[in-house]
Enzyme design. Structure first.
Site, PDB file in Angstrom:
ATOM      1  N   GLU A 207      76.316  23.157  24.716  1.00 36.27           N
ATOM      2  CA  GLU A 207      77.575  23.519  25.377  1.00 36.27           C
ATOM      3  C   GLU A 207      77.745  25.046  25.367  1.00 36.27           C
ATOM      4  O   GLU A 207      78.731  25.586  24.869  1.00 36.27           O
ATOM      5  CB  GLU A 207      78.763  22.799  24.713  1.00 36.27           C
ATOM      6  CG  GLU A 207      78.628  21.288  24.855  1.00 36.27           C
ATOM      7  CD  GLU A 207      79.886  20.473  24.546  1.00 36.27           C
ATOM      8  OE1 GLU A 207      80.849  21.025  23.986  1.00 36.27           O
ATOM      9  OE2 GLU A 207      79.887  19.271  24.875  1.00 36.27           O
ATOM     10  N   GLU A 342      75.199  13.863  25.272  1.00 38.13           N
ATOM     11  CA  GLU A 342      76.482  13.492  24.663  1.00 38.13           C
ATOM     12  C   GLU A 342      77.266  12.683  25.695  1.00 38.13           C
ATOM     13  O   GLU A 342      77.578  13.194  26.778  1.00 38.13           O
ATOM     14  CB  GLU A 342      77.296  14.716  24.245  1.00 38.13           C
ATOM     15  CG  GLU A 342      76.704  15.417  23.033  1.00 38.13           C
ATOM     16  CD  GLU A 342      77.577  16.538  22.485  1.00 38.13           C
ATOM     17  OE1 GLU A 342      78.818  16.457  22.595  1.00 38.13           O
ATOM     18  OE2 GLU A 342      76.980  17.505  21.958  1.00 38.13           O
TER      19      GLU A 342
HETATM   20  O1  AHR Z   1      80.565  15.149  19.682  1.00 32.71           O
HETATM   21  C1  AHR Z   1      81.564  16.034  19.258  1.00 32.71           C
HETATM   22  C2  AHR Z   1      81.495  17.390  19.924  1.00 32.71           C
HETATM   23  O2  AHR Z   1      81.747  17.239  21.284  1.00 32.71           O
HETATM   24  C3  AHR Z   1      80.152  18.077  19.882  1.00 32.71           C
HETATM   25  O3  AHR Z   1      79.943  18.796  18.731  1.00 32.71           O
HETATM   26  C4  AHR Z   1      80.240  19.013  21.050  1.00 32.71           C
HETATM   27  O4  AHR Z   1      78.978  19.315  21.594  1.00 32.71           O
HETATM   28  C5  AHR Z   1      81.139  18.278  22.022  1.00 32.71           C
HETATM   29  O5  AHR Z   1      82.107  19.092  22.552  1.00 32.71           O
END
Ligand code: AHR
Length: 542
Positions: A207, A342
């Site tokens: 991110e 994710e």
């Molecule tokens: O999964 C939780 C958080 O969500 C992670 O650390 C981040 O990459 C995302 O914003």
């Protein structure tokens, strides 16, 4: 919030082939599924069933790592129940150590003899929801070697996420060397001990538009290029995963690739995976400004929020297609695939099983449907999605397991992964699904949602069909046919419950479990009732 209309859905599932449909076999059925056995969309990458472990709340400490001296059954410090269940669902790959944590992590902190490792402030130290001390401070008891132990015990491939924000390119190259240099060959290989880890997957930042450095896409592309240039290969086919966009941020995708290829088109080949992230939540009434509290509740939600949540999760289909179209501007051969590292449900705090489990939440039937519809979406795009990692494996968002001390329970999301496991490495088949739309209300206005969605895959003469019926009150009498083959035998697995928020707990671990049975086959086809609010698997022998 974008919607996928019936037209787009039908197009995505191949409904343009409607004229190919075989004649009806059941007048009573209101829905119909035709699996086109001659139309192979591609091989489903096992890695789309990947997992994610971050040093966050109760994920590592309590969830995964209990320590060698613990009374909790463990394998070299790793919770045995977790290992056994991950093996059972054939966990193909695990991403570690973050998430946002990754861009604050110095891998050297986790490789000294255990008693000599430093304690550091965890990336999440300032989030007020962390109660007590767990995870405010990182003891570094679980480092690279312990993570590799988890991978070897479960049979999963490691995916290391490297720090691009606060370490240097040299540190990245040396972590690769630590992991992959031949036994005894370099100082770092000697420090590692034993055989090389042979880590193929490397995330280069996370991110990077946010916690990974607040970069512009162009700045990140420049950093990415520097980090990935001349990394020691050590005989391993390194696969770099670049930090992709959040949901519908198409400018991040375009901006990154524009800069990446500015000097040479060949740079495209340095990217193996493009890490799209998409979380699903309901916006809570009147609390929309807070990034944690502004989310809806895991356990208390209305019928409208049920559909709203599924609609938000279902955006995955559009996101894949539209980011793919942007990728085509730079990479018409589509060398770069998605590593959606994710995804999952994100509810507001309050349902976690222990106060120290930051972002811990209960996982209900609603989350099970999200799991099913997301995995089906990946199955329908085997040419595009090379990896996906649900966030996160235990004691966190969209967890497959909840654990607290010696208590452990599987969530409905786990059951859906188990139901889907046989799709791994199978041939995805184009499947035409036709079902009445579900009517519901949205902000007081009439609205509708697709009636059935799913995917099918084949291994030799066995076909696995997985479906989601989102309707709260309507089962679907469904006729199932395989184009070009007669069905000889059919078995069903259903995951459903009376309550929309049904879930498992330490007290009632079996509250939401799949049920199984034999389906009726008539004249080479199946007519089967798909229960309301369910995830379903149908096993067909043809
Ligand atoms: O999964 C939780 C958080 O969500 C992670 O650390 C981040 O990459 C995302 O914003």
């Amino acid at each position: 919030m974008a919607q996928i209309g019936r037209r787009e859905f039908l197009a995505a599932t191949g409904a343009a082939a409607a004229t190919l449909l075989a004649p009806r076999t059941s007048a009573a059925a209101d829905s119909r599924i035709e699996i086109l056995s001659g139309e192979v969309l591609g091989r489903i990458a096992p890695e789309i069933h990947g997992h994610f472990v971050e040093h966050l709340g109760g994920v590592v400490y309590d969830g995964v790592w209990v320590g060698e001296d613990s009374k909790i059954p463990n394998e070299g410090g790793i919770r045995r129940a977790l290992v056994e269940h991950l093996r059972a669902i054939k966990a193909p790959v695990i991403r570690w150590p973050g998430g946002c944590f990754a861009d604050s992590y110095n891998w050297r902190d986790g490789i000294a003899p255990r008693g000599e490792r430093p304690t550091r402030a965890n990336f999440w130290v300032d989030v007020p929801e962390i109660q007590g001390t767990a995870q405010k401070f990182e003891p570094n008891a679980f480092g690279s070697n312990e993570f590799m132990r988890l991978c070897r015990l479960t049979g999963a491939e490691p995916y290391f996420a490297a720090n691009l924000r606060s370490l240097e390119a040299q540190d990245f190259a040396e972590w690769v060397e630590y992991a992959n240099a031949p036994a005894g060959s370099t100082t770092l290989a000697k420090q590692r001990g034993g055989e090389p880890f042979d880590v193929r997957y490397w995330g280069v930042g996370n991110e990077s538009w946010g916690c990974g450095g607040n970069f512009t896409p162009g700045e990140y592309a420049t950093e990415y290029r520097r980090f990935t240039a001349w990394v020691p290969q050590m005989g391993v086919d390194l696969r770099f995963i670049a930090a992709g966009p959040s949901s519908g941020d198409y400018e991040w995708t375009r901006g990154f690739f524009e800069t990446l290829v500015a000097r040479s088109r060949g740079q495209i080949r340095s990217v193996w995976g493009w890490a799209l992230h998409h979380y699903t939540w309901n916006v809570s009434q009147g609390r929309t400004n807070d990034w944690i509290e502004g989310k809806g509740d895991a356990l208390k939600f209305t019928d409208e929020e049920w559909y709203e949540f599924l609609r938000e999760g279902d955006r995955m289909e559009t996101l894949i297609q539209r980011h793919w179209d942007v990728l085509a501007e730079f990479d018409p051969q589509h060398h770069v695939k998605f590593a959606i590292d994710e995804w999952g449900a994100w509810h507001r705090p309050g349902s976690q099983v222990a106060p120290t489990h930051l972002f811990g939440q209960q996982v209900t039937l609603r989350d099970a449907l999200l799991t099913g519809l997301t995995l089906d979406t990946f199955n329908r795009h085997p040419d595009k999605v090379a990896m996906a990692n649900v966030a996160q494996v235990v004691n966190c968002l969209h967890a497959l397991f909840l654990a607290d001390g010696d208590r452990f329970v599987t969530t409905p999301a786990y059951h859906v992964f188990a139901m889907h496991a046989d799709h791994q490495a199978a041939e995805s088949l184009r499947t035409v699904i036709s079902a009445p739309r579900v009517r519901h209300t949205r902000n007081g206005e009439p609205e509708s949602f697709w009636g059935l969605a799913g995917s099918a895959s084949r291994k030799e003469n066995r076909i696995v069909l997985t479906l989601v019926n989102p309707a709260i009150g309507e089962p679907r009498e469904t006729e199932i046919l395989v184009r070009g083959a007669a069905i000889k035998e059919a078995r069903w697995t259903h995951l459903t419950a009376e309550q929309l928020n049904a879930h498992n707990s330490f007290e009632s671990p079996g509250a939401l479990q799949p049920s199984r049975g034999q389906a009726r086959v008539t004249g080479g086809a199946v007519v089967h009732q798909i229960p309301a609010k369910s995830v379903v698997r149908i096993d067909l022998t043809v």
